[in-house]
Design a protein around this motif. Structure first.
Motif, PDB file in Angstrom:
ATOM      1  N   ALA A   1       2.689   6.389   0.248  1.00  7.56           N
ATOM      2  CA  ALA A   1       2.445   4.953   0.407  1.00  7.56           C
ATOM      3  C   ALA A   1       3.476   4.158  -0.385  1.00  7.56           C
ATOM      4  N   GLY A   2       3.809   4.638  -1.563  1.00  2.45           N
ATOM      5  CA  GLY A   2       4.842   3.982  -2.365  1.00  2.45           C
ATOM      6  C   GLY A   2       6.197   4.017  -1.685  1.00  2.45           C
TER       7      GLY A   2
ATOM      8  N   LYS B   1      -2.033  -4.360   2.356  1.00  4.25           N
ATOM      9  CA  LYS B   1      -0.676  -4.713   1.928  1.00  4.25           C
ATOM     10  C   LYS B   1       0.332  -4.785   3.071  1.00  4.25           C
ATOM     11  N   ILE B   2      -0.024  -4.260   4.255  1.00  2.00           N
ATOM     12  CA  ILE B   2       0.890  -4.352   5.395  1.00  2.00           C
ATOM     13  C   ILE B   2       0.149  -4.920   6.594  1.00  2.00           C
TER      14      ILE B   2
ATOM     15  N   TYR C   1       6.087   1.491   1.119  1.00  2.00           N
ATOM     16  CA  TYR C   1       6.124   0.139   0.555  1.00  2.00           C
ATOM     17  C   TYR C   1       7.553  -0.222   0.125  1.00  2.00           C
ATOM     18  N   GLN C   2       8.220   0.692  -0.563  1.00  2.00           N
ATOM     19  CA  GLN C   2       9.595   0.433  -1.015  1.00  2.00           C
ATOM     20  C   GLN C   2      10.552   0.255   0.165  1.00  2.00           C
TER      21      GLN C   2
ATOM     22  N   LEU D   1      -1.753   1.872   2.788  1.00  2.00           N
ATOM     23  CA  LEU D   1      -1.385   0.461   2.615  1.00  2.00           C
ATOM     24  C   LEU D   1      -2.240  -0.461   3.485  1.00  2.00           C
TER      25      LEU D   1
ATOM     26  N   ALA E   1       9.866  -3.181   1.570  1.00  2.00           N
ATOM     27  CA  ALA E   1      10.300  -4.220   0.633  1.00  2.00           C
ATOM     28  C   ALA E   1      11.821  -4.361   0.646  1.00  2.00           C
TER      29      ALA E   1
ATOM     30  N   LEU F   1       5.345  -6.125   5.251  1.00  2.00           N
ATOM     31  CA  LEU F   1       4.495  -6.403   4.093  1.00  2.00           C
ATOM     32  C   LEU F   1       3.807  -7.747   4.286  1.00  2.00           C
TER      33      LEU F   1
END
Length: 101
Positions: free
Chosen positions: A48-49, A90-91, A52-53, A85, A56, A100
């Protein structure tokens, strides 16, 4: 004309060599490496990180393939991370692309 007689050792050696070649061709061609990956909350959280990165850094909506390529993970791992996420809110998705919130 005199015929050359073969001994039983020579005959057995020829059969063994032929059998090894045949067996190797069959066995070697069908062997595949099995990869076992254990998924748990920690591993999925790391994926998930990664997702997310990737989102982003892109600063725009991406498809699953684009996210996987940017994050350098498989599409299955990308989907796992995206699920995490989504659960956290968050998405968001629009027209087959994800961004995001």
């Amino acid at each position: 004309m005199a015929e050359k007689k073969t001994t039983t050792k020579e005959t057995a050696a020829k059969k063994t060599t032929a059998a090894k070649k045949t067996t190797c061709k069959k066995a070697c061609a069908t062997k595949t490496a099995a990869v076992v990956v254990e998924y748990n909350a920690e591993n999925v959280g790391f994926k998930a990180g990664d997702v997310y990165q990737a989102l982003a850094s892109a600063e725009k909506a991406l498809t699953v393939k684009e996210i996987a390529k940017k994050a350098k993970i498989s599409e299955e791992e990308t989907l796992l991370g995206m699920g995490w996420l989504f659960k956290e809110g968050k998405i968001t998705t629009a027209e087959g692309k994800f961004a995001l919130v």
